[in-house]
Design an enzyme around this catalytic site. Structure first.
Site, mmCIF file in Angstrom:
data_model
loop_
_atom_site.group_PDB
_atom_site.id
_atom_site.type_symbol
_atom_site.label_atom_id
_atom_site.label_comp_id
_atom_site.label_asym_id
_atom_site.label_seq_id
_atom_site.Cartn_x
_atom_site.Cartn_y
_atom_site.Cartn_z
ATOM 1 C CE1 TYR A 143 -2.996 -2.677 0.761
ATOM 2 C CE2 TYR A 143 -4.545 -0.657 1.759
ATOM 3 C CZ TYR A 143 -4.604 -2.617 1.128
ATOM 4 O OH TYR A 143 -5.773 -2.765 1.366
ATOM 5 C CG ASP A 244 -8.045 -4.722 2.396
ATOM 6 O OD1 ASP A 244 -9.127 -4.494 2.809
ATOM 7 O OD2 ASP A 244 -8.099 -4.589 0.823
HETATM 8 C C1 IPM Z 1 -10.524 -1.054 4.006
HETATM 9 C C2 IPM Z 1 -10.505 -0.388 2.711
HETATM 10 C C3 IPM Z 1 -9.078 0.001 2.365
HETATM 11 C C4 IPM Z 1 -7.734 -0.277 2.466
HETATM 12 C C5 IPM Z 1 -9.432 0.854 1.287
HETATM 13 C C6 IPM Z 1 -9.979 1.502 1.109
HETATM 14 C C7 IPM Z 1 -8.057 2.050 1.300
HETATM 15 O O1 IPM Z 1 -10.638 -1.486 1.894
HETATM 16 O O2 IPM Z 1 -10.521 -0.386 5.039
HETATM 17 O O3 IPM Z 1 -10.453 -2.366 4.562
HETATM 18 O O4 IPM Z 1 -7.506 -1.933 1.807
HETATM 19 O O5 IPM Z 1 -7.508 -1.022 2.882
HETATM 20 MN MN MN Z 2 -10.799 -4.372 2.617
#
Ligand code: IPM
Ligand code: MN
Ligand code: NAD
Length: 351
Positions: A143, A244
């Site tokens: 990320y 995630d």
């Molecule tokens: C989550 C969301 C986020 C992530 C996105 C919106 C950046 O999917 O909090 O699970 O991937 O962390």
């Molecule tokens: Mn998510």
């Protein structure tokens, strides 16, 4: 009397809808227990962009830093999908909030409520007794690596330092020590160098926790194990992107995306609390969103950031009562609107 002073970031899509329901519940709790409730409400994500601001306006971030307790709905949606990089709601607000506040430990529970076991698509025998927590690393990995385009295509770099893996592993082992004493570390160490470092580092940290059993699983196999032997897991420790994906999968065990809260924590009391679901553009503006994940996130905020355990438990009991009585939204087979569920829970807390 406690001054419950927090930053409220409703965001986009169903964020403000589930947020309003949670605010109703928080107001009822504060009245009942004699606390002062002070929500500093600010724009974030697409809502901030539409107001001509950055996805994370300075005053929103400063409030979050100052209060140290943040309740966030969701950000993003098709309206802002044409935007690139940090102009997007997700990359420009949610990720910097996590990174700049050092909220590296994201906790997401999976414990199907008895009333929901028959709502889930899996057989009852696969769900009874399931009680695990995912400890997701939240401020590193793919990320946050260098990303971009070149003449041939695009790239996203994935990096982890030993220190980053160590500190999240310590959180996972500490948590497991208070639970059933098992950590399942999930990686892709048959392919990824970051996963090899992850596994080596977790093995080192585990030496300080001789009472805690450590298991390693590859992430592809884990997606299957989560559906076939979820009862075997206690604390699942994993990196940012795997966490995630696995937690959306875990929501299926719990009957809906709309029932799983999360806490993103650092080393001190700083915490951000948000549902694991997104802005759900397909149902936004219709009063259909399940507010329970947001209400439970608010309950976690009371417990973890303000030490208000009895208040948090009162909300959790009211949520269980709502589920037992079928006072729920359509995703769980009920007929109530988002706000009606919030009102029901608020009156149960008050009563
Ligand atoms: C989550 C969301 C986020 C992530 C996105 C919106 C950046 O999917 O909090 O699970 O991937 O962390
Ligand atoms: Mn998510
Ligand atoms: P989503 O979680 O918003 O929705 C997935 C599915 O679950 C949809 O069918 C939706 O209707 C349903 N759902 C989600 N929450 C629900 C609730 N409370 N009650 C009932 N049903 C619910 O995921 P998505 O559609 O992939 O993403 C939509 C947008 O949300 C994207 O822009 C994404 O980036 C963003 N997002 C934000 C966050 C966040 O801010 N924390 C988290 C995930 C996704």
């Amino acid at each position: 009397m406690t001054n419950i002073n927090f930053t409220y970031l409703p965001g986009d899509g169903i964020g403000p809808e589930v947020g309003e329901a949670a605010m109703t519940v928080l107001t009822a709790v504060a009245d009942k227990f004699g606390h002062d409730l002070n929500a500093e409400q600010h724009l974030v994500g697409g809502a901030a962009i539409d107001a001509g601001l950055k996805p994370l306006p300075d005053e929103s971030f400063e409030s979050a830093r100052r209060t140290g307790a943040i309740l966030l709905g969701a950000v993003g949606g098709p309206k802002w999908d044409h935007l690139k990089g940090e102009d997007r709601p997700e990359l420009g607000s949610l990720l910097p909030l996590r990174k700049r506040l050092n909220l590296y430990a994201n906790i997401r529970p999976c414990k199907p409520y008895p009333a929901l076991i028959d709502k889930a698509p899996l057989k009852r025998k696969r769900l009874e007794g399931v009680d695990f927590v995912v400890m997701r690393e939240l401020t590193g990995g793919i990320y946050f690596g260098d990303k971009g385009r070149d003449e041939n295509g695009a790239y996203d770099e994935c990096r982890y330092s030993v220190a980053e893996v160590e500190r999240i592993a310590i959180k996972a082992f500490d948590l497991a020590s208070t639970r059933r004493k098992k950590v399942t570390s999930v990686d892709k160490s048959n392919v990824l160098e970051t996963s090899r470092l992850w596994r080596e580092t977790v093995i080192e940290v585990a030496k300080d926790y001789p009472d805690v059993e450590l298991e390693h699983l590859l992430v592809d196999a884990m997606t299957m194990h989560m559906l076939t032997r979820a009862q075997d897991f206690d604390v699942i420790l994993t990196e940012n992107m795997f966490g995630d994906i696995l937690t959306d999968e875990a929501s299926v065990l719990c009957g809906s995306m709309g029932v799983i809260p999360s806490a993103s924590l650092s080393d001190g009391k700083m915490g951000m609390y948000e549902p694991i679901h997104g802005s759900a553009p397909d149902i936004a503006g219709q009063g259909k969103a399940n507010p329970l994940a947001m209400i439970l996130s608010a309950s976690w905020m009371l417990r973890l950031s303000f030490g208000l355990t009895a208040e948090s438990e009162a909300i959790e009991r009211a949520v269980e009562a709502a589920l037992d009585g079928g006072h729920v939204t359509g995703d769980l087979g009920g007929k109530l609107s988002t706000q009606a569920v919030g009102n029901w829970i608020a009156s149960h807390v008050s009563g």
